[in-house]
Design a protein around this motif. Structure first.
Motif, short mmCIF file in Angstrom:
data_model
loop_
_atom_site.label_atom_id
_atom_site.label_comp_id
_atom_site.label_asym_id
_atom_site.label_seq_id
_atom_site.Cartn_x
_atom_site.Cartn_y
_atom_site.Cartn_z
N VAL A 133 42.21 47.36 25.44
CA VAL A 133 42.24 46.43 26.57
C VAL A 133 41.78 47.12 27.85
N LEU A 134 42.26 48.34 28.10
CA LEU A 134 41.84 49.08 29.30
C LEU A 134 40.36 49.40 29.27
N MET A 135 39.86 49.73 28.09
CA MET A 135 38.44 50.05 27.96
C MET A 135 37.57 48.82 28.26
N SER A 136 37.95 47.66 27.72
CA SER A 136 37.19 46.43 27.96
C SER A 136 37.31 45.98 29.41
N ALA A 137 38.52 46.10 29.98
CA ALA A 137 38.73 45.69 31.37
C ALA A 137 37.91 46.56 32.32
N SER A 138 37.87 47.85 32.09
CA SER A 138 37.09 48.74 32.96
C SER A 138 35.60 48.44 32.84
N GLN A 139 35.15 48.08 31.64
CA GLN A 139 33.74 47.71 31.46
C GLN A 139 33.42 46.42 32.23
N PHE A 140 34.32 45.45 32.17
CA PHE A 140 34.13 44.17 32.86
C PHE A 140 34.14 44.38 34.38
N PHE A 141 35.09 45.15 34.88
CA PHE A 141 35.21 45.34 36.32
C PHE A 141 34.00 46.11 36.87
N THR A 142 33.49 47.06 36.09
CA THR A 142 32.31 47.82 36.53
C THR A 142 31.11 46.91 36.69
N GLN A 143 30.88 46.04 35.72
CA GLN A 143 29.74 45.12 35.79
C GLN A 143 29.95 44.07 36.88
N ARG A 144 31.18 43.62 37.02
CA ARG A 144 31.48 42.60 38.05
C ARG A 144 31.30 43.19 39.45
N GLN A 145 31.70 44.42 39.62
CA GLN A 145 31.52 45.09 40.90
C GLN A 145 30.04 45.17 41.28
N LEU A 146 29.21 45.42 40.28
CA LEU A 146 27.77 45.49 40.51
C LEU A 146 27.20 44.13 40.87
N MET A 147 27.66 43.07 40.20
CA MET A 147 27.09 41.74 40.39
C MET A 147 27.55 41.08 41.69
N THR A 148 28.79 41.33 42.12
CA THR A 148 29.33 40.62 43.28
C THR A 148 29.06 41.34 44.59
N LYS A 149 28.88 42.66 44.56
CA LYS A 149 28.76 43.42 45.80
C LYS A 149 27.39 44.05 46.01
N ASN A 150 26.71 44.43 44.94
CA ASN A 150 25.50 45.24 45.10
C ASN A 150 24.26 44.54 44.57
N GLN A 171 21.02 36.95 33.36
CA GLN A 171 21.19 37.85 32.21
C GLN A 171 22.28 38.88 32.48
N GLN A 172 22.28 39.44 33.69
CA GLN A 172 23.31 40.41 34.05
C GLN A 172 24.70 39.77 34.06
N LYS A 173 24.75 38.52 34.50
CA LYS A 173 26.03 37.82 34.52
C LYS A 173 26.55 37.58 33.10
N MET A 174 25.65 37.28 32.18
CA MET A 174 26.05 37.10 30.78
C MET A 174 26.55 38.41 30.19
N LEU A 175 25.86 39.52 30.50
CA LEU A 175 26.28 40.82 29.99
C LEU A 175 27.65 41.20 30.51
N MET A 176 28.00 40.72 31.69
CA MET A 176 29.30 41.03 32.27
C MET A 176 30.43 40.53 31.37
N TYR A 177 30.19 39.44 30.66
CA TYR A 177 31.21 38.88 29.77
C TYR A 177 31.01 39.31 28.32
N ILE A 178 29.77 39.59 27.93
CA ILE A 178 29.50 39.92 26.53
C ILE A 178 29.89 41.35 26.19
N PHE A 179 29.55 42.31 27.07
CA PHE A 179 29.82 43.71 26.78
C PHE A 179 31.31 44.01 26.53
N PRO A 180 32.23 43.51 27.37
CA PRO A 180 33.64 43.78 27.09
C PRO A 180 34.11 43.25 25.73
N VAL A 181 33.58 42.09 25.35
CA VAL A 181 33.95 41.53 24.03
C VAL A 181 33.43 42.43 22.91
N ILE A 182 32.19 42.92 23.05
CA ILE A 182 31.61 43.81 22.03
C ILE A 182 32.44 45.08 21.90
#
Length: 420
Positions: A184-201, A213-224
């Motif tokens: 759970v921590l591994m998936s959450a950190s992956q999601f937060f990292t991508q979300r930080q990139l999409m919302t701020k930078n 595409q980047q927004k889709m990866l933000m949800y797909i990568f943590p599930v994978i």
């Protein structure tokens, strides 16, 4: 797994040797058989690898930004040569060459980590199977098998059977609880990292399919990663969780110090620079001067955030220089005040009740105009005929007849007696 191990066997020995060297250091502090000694050895391995990959990470950031900037041009090429795939590819390659962009640069850190990841996975699997590998001899193998992190052996997996977990001197419940929390921590950190990139930078002025595409990866990568995580040993979960946390912190630093133009992070960064200039009267820091220098060099191509920053300097009576510093300028202050004075004022929106009141007043005013006109005509009719010249009377009667709607001009035909 044997095929993968054979492919990465050239790096298995170096990885195991690095882990053994770190284990000697931490073993002296926590004990050779301690889970902390082996766990911190894996964490130190990650830190060492990520430090070596910093140049690739910088290339990844630059490539990602270039791809964002090039998205409108790429879309235009696709629309222009949609029926000619070969010409489309040629134009794309030409665009990449002219801008110095490599689409694969964004994947370099992950690709560079892959050999170390599979090597560590093979080392931990060999420990779980009781096999010596690389620099890990029999004594180190026995020590690693006894090492537990919160009750879970380093080589245990979520999907292991009761017999296998028992052979590692642990309980299946402890293993599954620890691995589930780490997944759970591994998936959450992956999601937060991508979300930080999409919302701020991300440049908010550029809307392209790349952003979707980047927004889709933000949800797909943590599930994978969550699905794959149930087959990872605890030691590999420690490795991957550590590298995710490192990536998140590294990205946070880059966003704060070198944000993407047009992003929310750039707005926050320039506000901090403006606040610092207000307090100290100068741009402090080489990185900040470099940012101001780049803004000055853009000239009329500045985005709205950068124009707001230049205007803010003008209000302070300062002007940005080509070398990234600021200097006092009365012209900049006058321009800033003039721009503020001539800013277009938007009319205040009236409430519904006020609009209705205004409408009724206007309608009433229009309604009184015919009444006034009618009263004036009646007064003219009641006036004595002798007081007016005959020609004037004729013109007045002709005007009244012309004012009536639905009548023809000229002499009127007399009505039939039955219609009177």
């Amino acid at each position: 797994m044997d095929t993968i191990a054979s492919l990465f066997s050239f790096i298995t020995t170096p990885v195991s040797w690095i882990i053994v060297q770190f284990h000697k250091v931490y073993g002296a502090l926590f004990g050779d058989d301690s889970g902390w000694a082996w766990g911190l050895s894996i964490v130190s391995l990650v830190v060492l690898i990520r430090i070596c990959l910093i140049p690739l990470f910088v290339k990844q950031i630059k490539s990602t930004r270039n791809m964002q900037v090039l998205q409108p041009k790429m879309k235009a090429i696709q629309e222009r040569y949609k029926n000619d795939k070969q010409r489309q590819s040629e134009e794309m390659m030409k665009l990449y060459k002219e801008t110095g962009t490599n689409p694969l640069s964004s994947c370099l850190p992950i690709l560079a980590q892959s050999p170390f990841f599979f090597a560590l996975y093979h080392v931990l699997s060999s420990i779980a199977s009781g096999k010596k590998i690389g620099a890990i001899n029999q004594d180190l193998l026995d020590s690693a098998r006894q090492a537990h992190i919160f009750g879970a052996p380093l080589a245990a997996k979520f999907t292991d059977s009761v017999e296998k977990v028992t052979s590692l001197d642990a309980s299946l419940t402890d293993v599954r609880i620890v691995t589930a929390i780490m997944i759970v921590l591994m998936s959450a950190s992956q999601f937060f990292t991508q979300r930080q990139l999409m919302t701020k930078n991300v440049d908010l002025t550029v809307k392209t399919p790349y952003m979707q595409q980047q927004k889709m990866l933000m949800y797909i990568f943590p599930v994978i990663f969550a699905v794959m995580g149930i087959n990872f040993p605890v030691g590999v979960l420690v490795y991957w969780l550590t590298t995710n946390v490192w990536t998140m912190g590294q990205q946070m630093y880059v966003i704060n110090q070198n944000p993407t133009p047009g992003s929310k992070a750039q707005d926050a960064y320039l506000q901090r620079v403006l606040k610092s200039v207000t307090s100290h009267g100068e741009v402090r820091g080489r990185t900040r001067r470099k940012m101001v220098k780049a803004i000055v060099a853009k000239g009329s191509d500045r985005n709205d955030i950068e124009r707001k920053f230049i205007t803010g300097l003008g209000k302070l009576g300062l002007a940005a220089q080509e070398d990234g510093t600021v200097a006092k300028s009365e012209t900049a202050a006058a321009d800033a005040e003039g721009g503020q004075a001539h800013r277009r004022q938007q009319p205040k929106r009236q409430t519904k009740a006020k609009r209705q009141t205004t409408g009724h007043a206007t309608a009433g005013a229009k309604a009184t105009e015919p009444e006034a006109a009618g009263s004036k005509t009646s007064l003219e009719k009641d006036a004595p005929q002798d007081s007016k010249p005959k020609s004037a009377g004729k013109s007045a009667s002709g005007s009244s007849r012309q004012a009536k709607s639905g009548q023809r001009k000229g002499p009127q035909r007399p009505k039939h007696p039955s219609k009177k």
